[in-house]
Design a protein around this motif. Sequence first.
Motif, PDB file in Angstrom:
ATOM      1  N   LEU A  92      -0.114  -8.288  -8.349  1.00 22.84           N
ATOM      2  CA  LEU A  92      -1.087  -7.202  -8.272  1.00 22.84           C
ATOM      3  C   LEU A  92      -1.924  -7.126  -9.540  1.00 22.84           C
ATOM      4  CD1 LEU A  92       1.047  -4.349  -6.631  1.00 22.84           C
ATOM      5  CD2 LEU A  92      -0.732  -5.732  -5.545  1.00 22.84           C
ATOM      6  N   MET A  93      -1.293  -7.391 -10.696  1.00 21.07           N
ATOM      7  CA  MET A  93      -1.993  -7.279 -11.967  1.00 21.07           C
ATOM      8  C   MET A  93      -3.045  -8.373 -12.133  1.00 21.07           C
ATOM      9  SD  MET A  93      -0.811  -4.563 -13.317  1.00 21.07           S
ATOM     10  CE  MET A  93      -1.476  -4.688 -14.983  1.00 21.07           C
ATOM     11  N   ALA A  94      -2.967  -9.410 -11.334  1.00 25.90           N
ATOM     12  CA  ALA A  94      -3.929 -10.506 -11.455  1.00 25.90           C
ATOM     13  C   ALA A  94      -5.201 -10.244 -10.644  1.00 25.90           C
ATOM     14  CB  ALA A  94      -3.286 -11.812 -10.998  1.00 25.90           C
ATOM     15  N   MET A 118       0.832  -1.209   0.000  1.00 28.17           N
ATOM     16  CA  MET A 118       0.000   0.000   0.000  1.00 28.17           C
ATOM     17  C   MET A 118       0.864   1.256   0.000  1.00 28.17           C
ATOM     18  SD  MET A 118      -3.263  -1.048   2.380  1.00 28.17           S
ATOM     19  CE  MET A 118      -2.288  -1.499   3.815  1.00 28.17           C
ATOM     20  N   THR A 119       1.963   1.221   0.703  1.00 27.87           N
ATOM     21  CA  THR A 119       2.892   2.355   0.681  1.00 27.87           C
ATOM     22  C   THR A 119       3.440   2.560  -0.729  1.00 27.87           C
ATOM     23  OG1 THR A 119       3.530   1.992   2.982  1.00 27.87           O
ATOM     24  CG2 THR A 119       5.038   3.284   1.629  1.00 27.87           C
ATOM     25  N   LEU A 120       3.779   1.437  -1.395  1.00 28.36           N
ATOM     26  CA  LEU A 120       4.292   1.521  -2.764  1.00 28.36           C
ATOM     27  C   LEU A 120       3.229   2.075  -3.702  1.00 28.36           C
ATOM     28  CD1 LEU A 120       6.656   0.836  -4.685  1.00 28.36           C
ATOM     29  CD2 LEU A 120       5.602  -1.415  -5.001  1.00 28.36           C
ATOM     30  N   LEU A 121       1.991   1.635  -3.542  1.00 31.06           N
ATOM     31  CA  LEU A 121       0.905   2.134  -4.387  1.00 31.06           C
ATOM     32  C   LEU A 121       0.697   3.628  -4.182  1.00 31.06           C
ATOM     33  CD1 LEU A 121      -1.699  -0.755  -4.018  1.00 31.06           C
ATOM     34  CD2 LEU A 121      -0.597  -0.030  -6.134  1.00 31.06           C
ATOM     35  N   ARG A 122       0.791   4.072  -2.952  1.00 30.47           N
ATOM     36  CA  ARG A 122       0.591   5.502  -2.693  1.00 30.47           C
ATOM     37  C   ARG A 122       1.742   6.329  -3.250  1.00 30.47           C
ATOM     38  NH1 ARG A 122      -2.028   3.758   2.817  1.00 30.47           N
ATOM     39  NH2 ARG A 122      -4.222   4.139   2.301  1.00 30.47           N
ATOM     40  N   SER A 123       2.896   5.686  -3.405  1.00 33.47           N
ATOM     41  CA  SER A 123       4.048   6.381  -3.988  1.00 33.47           C
ATOM     42  C   SER A 123       4.012   6.342  -5.510  1.00 33.47           C
ATOM     43  CB  SER A 123       5.346   5.747  -3.478  1.00 33.47           C
ATOM     44  OG  SER A 123       6.458   6.261  -4.158  1.00 33.47           O
ATOM     45  N   ALA A 149      -1.459   2.662 -11.144  1.00 33.89           N
ATOM     46  CA  ALA A 149      -1.048   2.013 -12.392  1.00 33.89           C
ATOM     47  C   ALA A 149      -0.408   0.649 -12.136  1.00 33.89           C
ATOM     48  CB  ALA A 149      -0.070   2.915 -13.144  1.00 33.89           C
ATOM     49  N   LEU A 150       0.013   0.379 -10.904  1.00 34.28           N
ATOM     50  CA  LEU A 150       0.567  -0.935 -10.576  1.00 34.28           C
ATOM     51  C   LEU A 150      -0.519  -2.010 -10.530  1.00 34.28           C
ATOM     52  CD1 LEU A 150       3.093   0.029  -7.743  1.00 34.28           C
ATOM     53  CD2 LEU A 150       3.600  -0.461 -10.133  1.00 34.28           C
ATOM     54  N   LEU A 151      -1.797  -1.580 -10.511  1.00 38.23           N
ATOM     55  CA  LEU A 151      -2.916  -2.516 -10.525  1.00 38.23           C
ATOM     56  C   LEU A 151      -3.472  -2.625 -11.947  1.00 38.23           C
ATOM     57  CD1 LEU A 151      -4.791  -1.218  -7.348  1.00 38.23           C
ATOM     58  CD2 LEU A 151      -3.212  -3.148  -7.479  1.00 38.23           C
TER      59      LEU A 151
END
Length: 851
Positions: free
Chosen positions: A715-717, A651-656, A660-662
């Motif tokens: 995450l992409m799955a 979640m920290t990575l997504l907020r950074s 688009a990582l999803l």
Amino acid sequence: MNDLPIQSLLPQLRQTLASCRQVILEAPTGAGKSTALPLALLDWPEIDGKILMLEPRRVAARAIAGFLARQRGQALGQEVGFRVRGESQVSGNTRLEIITEGVLTRMIQQDPELKGVAMIIFDEIHERHLSTDLGLALALEVQASLRDDLHLLAMSATLEGLPLHTLMPDAKLLASEGRSYPVTIAYSAVSAQRRSGSGSGSGMAPWLEHMGRQLLALLDPQQASALGVSEAQQQGSILAFLPGQGEIQRLKHYLQSRVAANVRICPLYGSLSAKEQDAAIAPANAGERKLVLSTNLAESSLTIEGITLVVDSGYKRQASFNPRSGVTRLGLKRISQASATQRAGRAGRTSAGFCLRLWGQEEHGRLPQADEPEILHADLLSMALDAACWGVRSLSDLPLLTPPARANEAVAWQLLQSLQLVDRQRKLSAHGRAAYALGAQPRLAHMLLRAQSLGQGRGEPELAGLACLLAALLEARSLAGNGADIMDKLSQATQGLEARQVGNWLRRLGLNGKAADFLKLANRADCALLLALAFPDRIAKARGVEGYQLANGSGVVLDAGDSLSGCEFLVVADYQETEGRSAGRIYLAAELPAGLLENELAFLCTWQQQAGWDESKGRFFAERQLRLGEIVLKREAEKEADPKLRAQAIMTLLRSKGLALLNMDEDVRQLQFRLALARSKDPSLFPDSSDPALLDSLEEWLEPFLSDIKQLKGLMALDIKQLLLNRLEWQAQQMLNEWLPSHWKMATGTRAPIRYDAGGRALLSVRLQEALGMAESPRLLQGELTVTMELLSPAQRPLALTADLASFWQGPYVEVKKEMRGRYPKHLWPDDPANTLPTKFTKKKTLNIQQ
């Protein structure tokens, strides 16, 4: 005194006090409310007991007390006395006490019945100081529960914007005229050229240099006359208002070599000694003119003899508490119109005056009407401790004129808990009660008590003595000398008021000796240990040449070349944030030996498991970290991260990096657009599903599905569309499909797709022949959204875009028909499209079907 305007109101006030215990008095500058009124009260037999008059500033309290004592022909401390923090002149005969700076609050806490007190006067209550607001709240509670015979008198120069009647609905309102002489107002804004920074090279800010030049002009008879200053006014002294001590000192340095020998420059600010403050407000000597350079200390209550000219910079230094860093941020702010009026009035106290405002007249109208109350932007730590001592668990439980800033109050209670001054229910602890009794700021009181117990355990009573020196030094308002090392300044705590305060604390802690005795025994390690007890959130670790990271996460810097530069760890006792700067400036600190963190201060450090994303290796990692707040002291790698920590790392990575990582494909985007439209109609059923809102609520909708994700490709799955739909109740999902369908069933049986966009538009794409016979475009969202029709050729190419089919059939269609008949002769292009049956076939096949 007999000629002051308040005299005509005194009979009415006396009559009112006989039947009413609460009075609100509005009396402008010069009315005599701070002088003639309290003197009259002393002679009224109805006031059977002591009178306390609260003044918002120490210098005003001393000056008013001295003036009133002289009016009674007595020495200060007899019938009239004063009591301010660290200084008092009272006796058993004192009937009128001028008090300030929280003195009233402590008097009430120590004796809630206020035995022997008949009346409390709150002077200049419109200034809205924190201690005044709290004192009034406690006094109202005392009057309501314990002392219904206690008189409360709230006095203000203006009631505009002051909600006193809301707090005191039964109070009697009285009004007095003021007495002031006319003041001529002139404006002189700094030129645009100088504002841009092209000054004379004095090193001062353009506005400050402009102020210096204007003061010199007023001291020159020819230039003063040109500005409109009369000859009589030119004989008087000048009062100049500046935002702070730094500007006063720079302007004094600029003027010293430029003014005439008979002009005496007198600074006036809070941290000056009483002797220096008294010199500033005293009348000028014969043949001499005074130039008083003052902060807003001289704005009200205080009368400086002989002032006929006022020069107002229009600035103030406003301290605003930053709840994130737990420190006060200083900013240069424009004053309010009410403040400007008060400042100008200082020139007209004894004769006609002249005020020069160093801003434009047009700008004056854009200034705020009044200053904000201090409770909205102040550090509320001491106030919260007062509330706990009073037995309330929230400041909102007190009858306050203005509710406090919630974030500031939350930080205050949290720090009180961490210092063990209150428990989790915000109830005062035994430690908190002992700390409050010491009369020091909460952090310092905690340090004093912990030093006492540590010293007793070690058999080193000098540790508590060193704590007294540090506490007195930190409560002092001004420290001499360069550099931030607090060890170089300890000797200042052995002199003057600081030494007296050290003596008070030594006695309360049961220690013998004087301040100088403990100075000889002071050492750096103990100094750092004690400061760390008071400021655990301000332990700092070096990062870069001059920069440090505090345990609270903030960044701070030392001045270049400071003797503490190069230290790995510091304890920062005093630092300030300034607007426009990313890091605060350290003013006082001590070097912290790293060994303390492994021994006496080890209780501040905790091991925590952390997980994160390693950019270089492209994988998640796990480690144990020894942390002191936000400072990482040690790291140890771990083989496997706790799934919950790994989820937090994702979640920290997504907020950074962003969503688009999803797998945010077109289906997900279409759902987001539909949800945004549905939310505009019913926000209670449809949560905000915009990208920012989704990032803010990852814990709610995404975290439960992250426990098995160990690589980014996992995450992409994830089926993001389904996860977003899962947020909706069954009823909301049905309403979404009904209000905003993804497809529209045409009369031909075709399910034409509807595409939504960020602008709130719905676009239905279908071949023109299948829209024949439609009188109008479909309506969605219970008729509130008209669908835009994208009509296609038989080859699925766009022919027209319209949200008004009826108009299209009657107009643009004619040209489309002419062009398309030749290109697609096998397809239907009727002359009356609105009344033709739709089809998805060629003319021949359509005819066969109809036959």
